[in-house]
Write a protein that holds these residues in place. Structure first.
Motif, PDB file in Angstrom:
ATOM      1  N   SER A 182      -5.268   3.511  -8.387  1.00  0.00           N
ATOM      2  CA  SER A 182      -5.507   2.517  -7.341  1.00  0.00           C
ATOM      3  C   SER A 182      -5.996   3.112  -6.028  1.00  0.00           C
ATOM      4  N   LEU A 183      -6.222   4.425  -6.003  1.00  0.00           N
ATOM      5  CA  LEU A 183      -6.840   5.011  -4.811  1.00  0.00           C
ATOM      6  C   LEU A 183      -8.228   5.516  -5.173  1.00  0.00           C
ATOM      7  N   ASN A 184      -9.161   5.364  -4.237  1.00  0.00           N
ATOM      8  CA  ASN A 184     -10.515   5.857  -4.475  1.00  0.00           C
ATOM      9  C   ASN A 184     -10.496   7.378  -4.544  1.00  0.00           C
ATOM     10  N   PRO A 185     -10.856   7.951  -5.692  1.00  0.00           N
ATOM     11  CA  PRO A 185     -10.706   9.400  -5.867  1.00  0.00           C
ATOM     12  C   PRO A 185     -11.655  10.220  -5.003  1.00  0.00           C
ATOM     13  N   LEU A 186     -12.710   9.596  -4.497  1.00  0.00           N
ATOM     14  CA  LEU A 186     -13.711  10.362  -3.767  1.00  0.00           C
ATOM     15  C   LEU A 186     -13.491  10.366  -2.259  1.00  0.00           C
ATOM     16  N   MET A 187     -12.476   9.634  -1.783  1.00  0.00           N
ATOM     17  CA  MET A 187     -12.273   9.555  -0.328  1.00  0.00           C
ATOM     18  C   MET A 187     -10.933  10.146   0.065  1.00  0.00           C
TER      19      MET A 187
ATOM     20  N   ASP B  33      -9.339   8.696   5.435  1.00  0.00           N
ATOM     21  CA  ASP B  33     -10.455   7.762   5.549  1.00  0.00           C
ATOM     22  C   ASP B  33     -10.078   6.382   5.020  1.00  0.00           C
ATOM     23  N   GLN B  34      -9.323   6.382   3.915  1.00  0.00           N
ATOM     24  CA  GLN B  34      -8.953   5.093   3.329  1.00  0.00           C
ATOM     25  C   GLN B  34      -8.008   4.333   4.256  1.00  0.00           C
TER      26      GLN B  34
ATOM     27  N   GLU C 289      -9.958   3.325   7.625  1.00  0.00           N
ATOM     28  CA  GLU C 289     -10.917   2.257   7.346  1.00  0.00           C
ATOM     29  C   GLU C 289     -10.197   0.911   7.238  1.00  0.00           C
ATOM     30  N   THR C 290      -9.042   0.911   6.574  1.00  0.00           N
ATOM     31  CA  THR C 290      -8.315  -0.340   6.423  1.00  0.00           C
ATOM     32  C   THR C 290      -7.776  -0.853   7.764  1.00  0.00           C
TER      33      THR C 290
ATOM     34  N   TYR D  97      -7.236  14.684  -0.760  1.00  0.00           N
ATOM     35  CA  TYR D  97      -7.756  13.638  -1.633  1.00  0.00           C
ATOM     36  C   TYR D  97      -6.629  13.136  -2.535  1.00  0.00           C
TER      37      TYR D  97
ATOM     38  N   HIS E 196      -6.096  13.030  -5.670  1.00  0.00           N
ATOM     39  CA  HIS E 196      -5.646  13.828  -6.807  1.00  0.00           C
ATOM     40  C   HIS E 196      -4.751  14.975  -6.394  1.00  0.00           C
ATOM     41  N   GLN E 197      -4.660  15.230  -5.088  1.00  0.00           N
ATOM     42  CA  GLN E 197      -3.802  16.325  -4.651  1.00  0.00           C
ATOM     43  C   GLN E 197      -2.354  15.875  -4.437  1.00  0.00           C
TER      44      GLN E 197
END
Lengths: 563, 324
Positions: A99-104, A108-109, A112-113, A148, A150-151
């Motif tokens: 449920s999290l954008n893996p590239l950001m 930033d997430q 942005e929100t 990120y 995945h960390q």
């Protein structure tokens, strides 16, 4: 605060509208956790999606009112609805891995929100993001925020997800199975966090889950749903403790208790299943008993180690191997059920694969009766243990070949091991075995997709039994099933086990289920045995700290609620 | 990550060696080089002398090593047909093909990606259906037919654009470019369109399929549920995730564009490497064919390396290791 009245959701299809949710009403106050419980297909997620306005196309709300405070959510246009999402209602999804954008970056997430809803500077948004992450229990948030997704580990990710849902101070959060993908220890932390947010920040939660234990632990009020309709609702203690609706009673009876072992679950057999199954099955019974009359043998594991090659990070150094199992020794007595329990990554499934000869252990011996089992590829295709050890897998949807008819699936072990040479005889035996596992013999001419998950799992059991195994390995056989179907399947396994003296290795992450099934139990953690012994002893007087903690953290209901 | 790249580099070396071996075998074993080079009147003694001079009597492995060594030093041998050094011939043709390929790729990306995004976001719209239909027609017609149709309309009927050649070019230190003159651009449009149409369709459909899948993913649903503005949602969240698989295909496509520009180049008499290759086939000019093979393989390998690098740039999961 949230008031839903007579909500009806329809999905148009070419055969007319399908009503997914019918006439559901509920209300949630600030700081209240409202549990929405039901089995798959009950429409509980659809209710959540309808409230936040994210119904999967082409579904639509056909009737009813949804009021958030003074705002009528149904009267909003597309843009108003989107502006309200995140600002006043937010959502938490089931799987923090996806449920999290893996590239950001997390930062930033979050920023942005916040900026999408609040008129503030980026610096102020960052400060708020750091504060929020720290409130969620992430240490050194300012630095960690640069990472990120995945960390982060699974539990940490779910905290980030909750922080994202909370970062604009919404009044209501819809949590759709927020802890289903988590291990019990992490689950209890996340549930604690949700309870605290409700109490301190006065956020209203709609907690959608199939797990009645979770509801019992933290929900203030609960709505039980089935087939898109509201069955019963009210304060949790009242609905679950003194259920009035027959369905709620059934549901409660199907929940495996953690604190004692019951003989059988009191559930009505699925009416969709053929009743005549009971009278049949003589031939299959004789078949299984014939297999059992041979010498009973047990399984012994002595000091099994399994390692996997590590990921190579440099050219020069050989990667460190990853130890999946270390020093595993236990005996499975003939005719008993050995439960193997552990969290994800504990090596349960690796153990099953090692036993079935799919993985080669690095050390140790496996003995089936007097037969030493070679590991991995060293075990030939014609090794007798290929027949003597059979498996029932977790996912009933991928473990049956969808292009084969049930008859072909079931007769495979019979010809493969040369057990029954005659084709007609094989067919009769298969049909009979279906009767024994509680299905109509006519199923033999159908394809797997024509059956539900629970029925497929019965077919998988039938297939395993037709091989006349000495050891039946069930790897999470009920994890993909609803609780009432789970109860039926567990009943079936219990019946078959006691009738034919089967030797079963029952693997599960669910402590309550393992307690109901097993005579002995092994508790695994990170590839090592933490504790083993007769299961009643382990559950009543756990010795290892890890077992104690697992038992403590598993969400349970007060025992008085269980009939 | 360094390890990953090093592995890829080593793999590339092996690929290039294999291709060099093919090119060498072509040169050495397809016909006898000596009889190709000499006429009927050359005496047997002279032929033998030439054979000895060229080192054709040396052991096979030694010859291949010398061939590879010469290539590495930039010595590609001489053309049978024109007696010019092959290196010069290829170098003089390369700019034309590369410029054509790059413009074709740009057309396919600049049109294909937005069209893919649009058709993914409005899967049931009228415009979407129209775009899908038209591109399906585009991809079903062979390249040369598209080229001829374009020539017929814009070159012959309307007379807007030239139908062959590169038009005006400017020599920039040995690189003949058509980017700097209006004539050059006019001559470039039709062949680039012809070459780009197929790639455009492929890019669009790929972006559309990936984007539709990404739009169903949990992180997009979660981002929608927290009210992330739609523009950011589509382009920052969804498109970036769409590009990871798309880049691989685009990379391979570019290699293909360079390699298979032969048809387009011959339809438009475009003086690129493809046309040179066709001429070489006609005259059995084996050294040129062999070098062309090596050069094209080199482009493929190079583009694939760049794609791998882009992967690492886009996807942090390849760049930064997991939490322990």
């Amino acid at each position: 605060m949230l008031r839903v009245e007579n909500l009806t959701v329809k999905f148009p299809s070419r055969f007319g509208d399908v009503t997914a949710v019918e006439d559901v009403s509920m209300s949630i106050d600030a700081g209240e956790i409202h549990g929405l419980v039901g089995e798959s297909g009950a429409g509980k997620s659809t209710v959540g999606a309808a409230i936040i306005g994210l119904l999967q196309s082409p579904g639509y709300v056909s009737d009813g009112t949804i009021m958030l405070g003074e705002t009528d959510l149904r009267s909003l246009d597309r843009f108003e609805a989107h502006a309200l999402r995140g600002k006043r209602i937010s959502m938490i999804f089931q799987d923090p891995q996806t449920s999290l954008n893996p590239l950001m970056r997390i930062e930033d997430q979050l920023v942005e929100t916040i900026l999408a809803h609040e008129d503030m500077s980026t610096a102020a948004a960052k400060t708020r993001a750091v504060d929020l992450l720290e409130e969620m229990g992430i240490e050194d948030a300012a630095a960690r925020m640069q990472s990120y997704p995945h960390q982060f580990s699974g539990g940490m990710r779910q905290r980030v997800v909750i922080a994202l849902a909370l970062c604009t101070n919404p009044e209501l959060i819809i949590a759709d199975e927020p802890t289903t993908a988590l291990d019990v220890a992490v689950q209890s932390q996340v549930l604690g966090l949700i309870r605290r947010l409700a109490d301190v920040r006065k956020v209203g939660f709609m907690l959608i889950t199939h797990d009645i234990g979770v509801i019992a632990q933290i929900a203030d009020t609960v709505t039980v749903m089935r087939h898109g309709k509201r069955i019963e609702s009210g304060p949790t203690a009242q609905v679950l403790g003194h259920p009035e609706a027959p369905y709620t009673k059934q549901l409660m009876a199907a929940v495996p208790p953690l604190d004692h072992k019951i003989d059988r679950f009191k559930v009505p057999e699925d009416d969709s299943m053929a009743a005549p199954g009971k009278s049949k099955g003589d031939r299959a019974e004789a078949w299984l008993l014939g297999g059992e009359r041979q010498v009973p043998i047990g399984l012994t594991l002595d000091n099994i180690d399994v390692t996997f090659p590590g990921v190579r990070t440099t050219i020069w150094r050989k990667p460190e191997p990853f130890t999946a199992l270390s020093g595993i020794s236990f005996d499975v007595r003939s005719g008993s059920v050995m439960g193997i329990v552990g969290e994800s990554g504990s090596g349960k499934s690796t153990l099953a694969k090692t036993l079935t000869g799919l993985i080669k252990p690095a050390g140790g011996t496996m003995t089936l009766g007097g037969l030493v089992l070679p590991g991995g590829k060293a075990r030939s295709r014609h090794h007798p243990s290929r027949q003597l050890i059979q498996m029932v897998f977790q996912d009933p949807f991928s473990s049956l070949n969808s292009r084969h008819k049930i008859g072909a699936i079931l007769s495979e072990p019979l010809w493969l091991y040369g057990l029954v040479k005659d084709k007609g005889e094989r067919r009769e035996l298969c049909a009979d075995m279906l009767g024994l596992v509680g299905m109509a013999p006519e199923a033999i001419n159908k394809y797997p997709h024509q059956f539900s998950g629970g029925q497929r799992q019965r077919i998988a059991v039938a297939r395993a039994l037709l091989a006349r195994p000495k050891i039946l390995i069930c790897d999470e056989p009920t994890s993909a099933l609803d609780v009432s179907i789970q109860a039926q399947l567990l009943n079936l396994l219990k019946d078959l086990q006691s009738a034919f003296g089967l030797t079963v290795i029952f693997i599960s992450h669910n402590l309550s289920v393992v307690r109901q099934m097993s005579d002995d139990v092994v508790v695994l953690r990170n590839g090592r045995i933490q504790e083993q012994g007769p299961s009643e002893r382990v559950y009543q007087e756990p010795e290892a700290d890890y077992t104690k903690r697992l038992l403590e953290l598993t969400p349970t209901m007060p025992s008085t609620w269980i009939q | 990550m360094v390890f990953f790249l090093a592995k890829r580099l080593i793999q590339s070396v092996f690929v290039m060696l294999a291709v060099a071996f093919l090119a060498f075998s072509l040169f050495r074993f397809v016909g006898d080089p000596v009889s190709q080079m000499t006429g009927v009147e050359t005496s047997v003694q002279d032929q033998e002398r030439l054979r000895e001079d060229l080192g054709l009597n040396d052991p096979f492995a030694y010859q291949f090593a010398r061939f590879t060594g010469d290539m590495l030093r930039g010595d590609f041998g001489f053309s049978y047909r024109t007696r010019q050094p092959v290196a010069e011939m290829i170098a003089s043709r390369m700019p034309a093909t590369l410029e054509l390929g790059v413009v074709a790729l740009l057309i396919s990306l600049l049109v294909g990606i937005p069209a893919g995004v649009y058709t993914a976001l409005r899967p049931r719209g009228f415009a979407t259906q129209a775009i899908l239909m038209i591109t399906l027609v585009g991809v079903s017609i062979p390249t040369f037919v598209i080229g001829i149709m374009l020539i017929f309309f814009f070159g012959v009927q309307l007379g807007w654009l030239p139908t062959f050649g590169r038009g005006g070019t400017v020599n920039l230190g040995g690189w003949e470019t058509s980017f700097l003159t209006v004539d050059g651009w006019r001559a470039l449009i039709l062949p680039a369109l012809t070459l780009g149409v197929y790639q455009l369709t492929l890019t669009m459909r790929l972006v559309r399929a990936e984007m539709m899948e990404v739009m169903q993913s949990d992180y997009i649903r979660f981002a929608t549920a927290r009210g992330v503005p739609m523009g950011r949602l589509y382009f920052r969240h969804a498109l970036a995730n769409t590009m990871v698989p798309v880049i691989t295909i685009i990379g391979l496509q570019f290699g293909g564009v360079i390699a298979f520009s032969i048809v387009t180049e011959s339809v438009f008499q475009w003086p690129g490497m493809g046309l040179l290759f066709l001429e070489s086939i006609r005259f059995v000019d084996i050294p040129v064919m062999g070098v062309y093979l090596v050069v094209i393989a080199f482009f493929f390998v190079l583009v694939n390396l760049i794609v791998d690098l882009l992967y690492v740039l886009i996807d942090p999961r390849l760049r930064i290791s997991d939490v322990s």
